[in-house]
Design an enzyme around this catalytic site. Structure first.
Site, PDB file in Angstrom:
ATOM      1  CD1 TRP A 148      -0.935   0.855   3.478  1.00 41.30           C
ATOM      2  CD2 TRP A 148      -0.483  -1.341   3.321  1.00 41.30           C
ATOM      3  NE1 TRP A 148      -0.587   0.365   4.693  1.00 41.30           N
ATOM      4  CE2 TRP A 148      -0.174  -0.954   4.571  1.00 41.30           C
ATOM      5  CE3 TRP A 148      -0.143  -2.672   2.671  1.00 41.30           C
ATOM      6  CZ2 TRP A 148       0.341  -1.811   5.610  1.00 41.30           C
ATOM      7  CZ3 TRP A 148       0.509  -3.667   3.890  1.00 41.30           C
ATOM      8  CH2 TRP A 148       0.480  -3.165   5.306  1.00 41.30           C
ATOM      9  CG  ASP A 149       0.595   4.277   3.052  1.00 42.11           C
ATOM     10  OD1 ASP A 149      -0.598   3.886   2.501  1.00 42.11           O
ATOM     11  OD2 ASP A 149       0.603   4.826   4.189  1.00 42.11           O
ATOM     12  CB  SER A 165       3.535   5.996   5.574  1.00 41.65           C
ATOM     13  OG  SER A 165       2.923   5.037   4.784  1.00 41.65           O
ATOM     14  NE  ARG A 214      -1.583   8.000   9.643  1.00 42.03           N
ATOM     15  CZ  ARG A 214      -3.138   7.829  10.365  1.00 42.03           C
ATOM     16  NH1 ARG A 214      -2.981   7.530  11.615  1.00 42.03           N
ATOM     17  NH2 ARG A 214      -4.303   7.785  10.099  1.00 42.03           N
ATOM     18  CG  ASP A 215       1.436   9.129   7.116  1.00 37.27           C
ATOM     19  OD1 ASP A 215       1.962   8.367   7.390  1.00 37.27           O
ATOM     20  OD2 ASP A 215       0.509   9.761   6.976  1.00 37.27           O
ATOM     21  CD  GLU A 237      -4.669   8.488   6.291  1.00 34.60           C
ATOM     22  OE1 GLU A 237      -3.911   7.581   6.884  1.00 34.60           O
ATOM     23  OE2 GLU A 237      -5.628   8.115   5.248  1.00 34.60           O
TER      24      GLU A 237
END
Length: 547
Positions: free
Chosen positions: A103-104, A194, A277-278, A370
């Protein structure tokens, strides 16, 4: 050939005309749509990066998505403007690799977000999970590991295998190494979420992984005993390549950089379901030598305590279609409080960071922004992020997809793109029909409303993502790449690219090359020594790749 020469200018004129038509439609739309409020006025004015100013993606802004959606389409069709919709992904899509869900996904970048190949190989990084381990696709997040893929650089998409030709190289982080960040705490399982991978020297092999280190403390039924721990973390390593494959070393030391403070960014004590996150790092051209990080967060404050203001609503004075603050609070919209956060590096090693106020807030609008990233084009600063239909606050609506904001600096009064809405590219969606979720979709909804997610905007406006659900088939693999045409505060999907707007699956090209001759020679020597000594480990992948 003469006919082709005549067709090309005509095609260019038609495409230019479509953009002009889009501009005209947006200009007309700026006058307002009956029954909907006008968007908030945003100046795009730049402020100092450390200024106490946060731009707002307001309810008035987000309502422009529904205002420009067609209320009369048949159920299950697409109601969004065609130029802002990702083309339909075929149901017979290929898998990048049958042995991992993907995915990511992100790329090997320098401080200006250029994408690099290394010694003739393109490399990407993805969240991966084992499809044969006994958990479902929708349970993959607590089992996520960062994996990498590689392929020969410079081969056109139409010359590659249908799945993009990516070779799976395995995990980046040695088993259990990231757990050191949680020493002394209680947890039952950890995961790697991520981030971004920074090439520290465009002529060398040193790389810095910025990612979200996760620890969960759950009972046997999978319920949280205590809130999950999310820590933005750095780990250093080296990239290697020979004639046959790519591999990595290092990533044994993991340095915690940032934990949500509960002052600028909501933490687990305030909300068990907080977002943090991220990380995406970059050097701001307007501040040479200074490195910044954008990330997803939430506005600090206790869950369920109303903290929206009239400024979060963003209505113009006297707008007859405006809501009152009390109406918004009565709807429960204050549970949604997404932010795009900012931090600044304190040292050249990028191992110490300080929080700055958020760049953008979405209080009473949406709860998730996100994988934010900064994209600089013609002196304009774009912030792209992704969000879900399911995370919008009551009273506002929009599809799963990409959202964008433009300003004159890293901290600006960011203007939401396209009709003042923020929507850049959504999955085909009928906003007149409830969506359900990717794991339990509404059968009356467009069957591609969840076709792709986790979009990442690359140099030249290329956009990669992963397939979630197409019709009745779940994904876990790379989507076809698409391309955005961007002009000022407007954009549209480029239907010239690929086949009707869909490029190759996982077409993620490098636009820069890192040629490290000394490193290449050393890697050849190292591989030859390991093979002669019968060493296992990376030699196994070396032999497999050669076969």
């Amino acid at each position: 050939m003469a006919n082709e020469r005549q067709k090309r200018p005509m095609l260019k004129m038609a495409l230019a005309g479509s953009f002009i038509s889009s501009i005209g439609a947006q200009t007309a739309f700026a006058q307002g749509v009956p029954g909907f409020p006008l968007p908030t006025i945003h100046t795009q004015q730049a402020y100092a990066p450390d200024a106490d100013f946060t731009s707002r993606w307001t309810r008035a802004d987000a309502m422009q998505i529904k205002a420009h959606s067609n209320p009369s389409v048949a159920a299950g069709q697409n109601s969004l403007p065609g130029q802002l919709v990702m083309p339909d992904i075929p149901e017979d899509f290929p898998l990048i690799n049958p042995d991992v869900w993907v995915w990511d996904t992100w790329t090997l970048i320098d401080k200006h977000a250029n994408q690099f190949s290394y010694n003739g190989w393109e490399v990407i990084f993805s969240l991966t999970a084992d499809p044969n381990a006994g958990y479902s696709f929708d349970e993959r997040h607590v089992h996520a590991r960062i994996g990498f893929f590689y392929r020969r650089a410079g081969i056109p998409a139409d010359k590659r295998p249908a799945n993009g030709g990516w070779i799976y190289g395995g995990h980046i982080i040695p088993e259990g190494a990231q757990e050191q960040v949680f020493a002394g705490t209680t947890y039952t399982i950890t995961a790697e979420w991520s981030g971004s991978m920074r090439l520290l020297d465009p002529n060398g092999n040193q790389v810095s992984l910025f990612y979200t280190d996760m620890a969960f403390n759950r009972n046997a039924a999978g319920q949280d005993i205590t809130p999950a721990q999310a820590v933005i973390t750095q780990s250093l390593g080296q990239i290697h390549a020979d004639f046959n494959h790519v591999w990595f070393t290092g990533f044994t030391t993991h340095t915690p950089l940032l934990r949500p403070d509960g002052v600028l960014y909501q933490n687990g004590a305030q909300n068990p379901f907080y977002n943090f996150r991220d990380p995406f790092t970059f050097e701001d051209p307007n501040h040479p030598g200074v490195n910044y990080m954008v990330f997803e967060g939430n506005t600090a404050g206790q869950l369920g305590v109303p903290n929206c203001t009239d400024a979060d609503l963003g209505y113009r004075p006297g707008d007859p279609n405006a809501e009152t603050l009390q109406q918004v609070l009565d709807s429960g919209a204050y549970y949604q409080k997404a932010t795009i956060g900012l931090a600044v590096a304190e040292d050249a090693s990028l191992s110490k960071w300080t929080f700055l106020p958020p760049l953008i807030s979405a209080n009473c609008v949406n709860d998730q922004t996100e994988r934010p990233q900064v994209y600089i084009r013609k002196d304009k600063y774009y912030i792209f992020t992704i969000s879900h239909r399911s995370t919008y606050a009551p009273g506002v609506d929009g599809p799963d997809g990409v959202y964008g904001f433009v300003g004159n600096g890293i901290r600006s009064d960011f203007q939401p793109m396209n009709y003042g809405s923020g929507l850049v590219m959504g999955n085909p969606t009928d906003l007149n029909t409830p969506a359900g979720t990717a794991f339990a979709p509404n059968p009356l909804q467009n069957p591609r409303a969840f076709q792709s997610y986790s979009h990442y905007v690359m140099p030249g406006g290329l956009v990669e993502s992963f397939i979630d659900r197409v019709e009745d088939r779940r994904g876990g693999t790379l989507s076809p790449t698409v391309r955005l045409r961007i002009r000022s505060d407007m954009s549209m999907v480029d239907l010239r690219y690929g086949n009707g707007g869909l490029g190759g699956y996982g077409d993620i090209p490098a636009n820069r090359a890192d040629i490290n001759i000394a490193g290449f020679i050393q890697d050849l020597i190292t591989q030859n020594m390991q093979v002669s000594q019968g060493t296992t480990g990376s030699v196994t992948s070396f032999v497999n790749a050669a076969q």
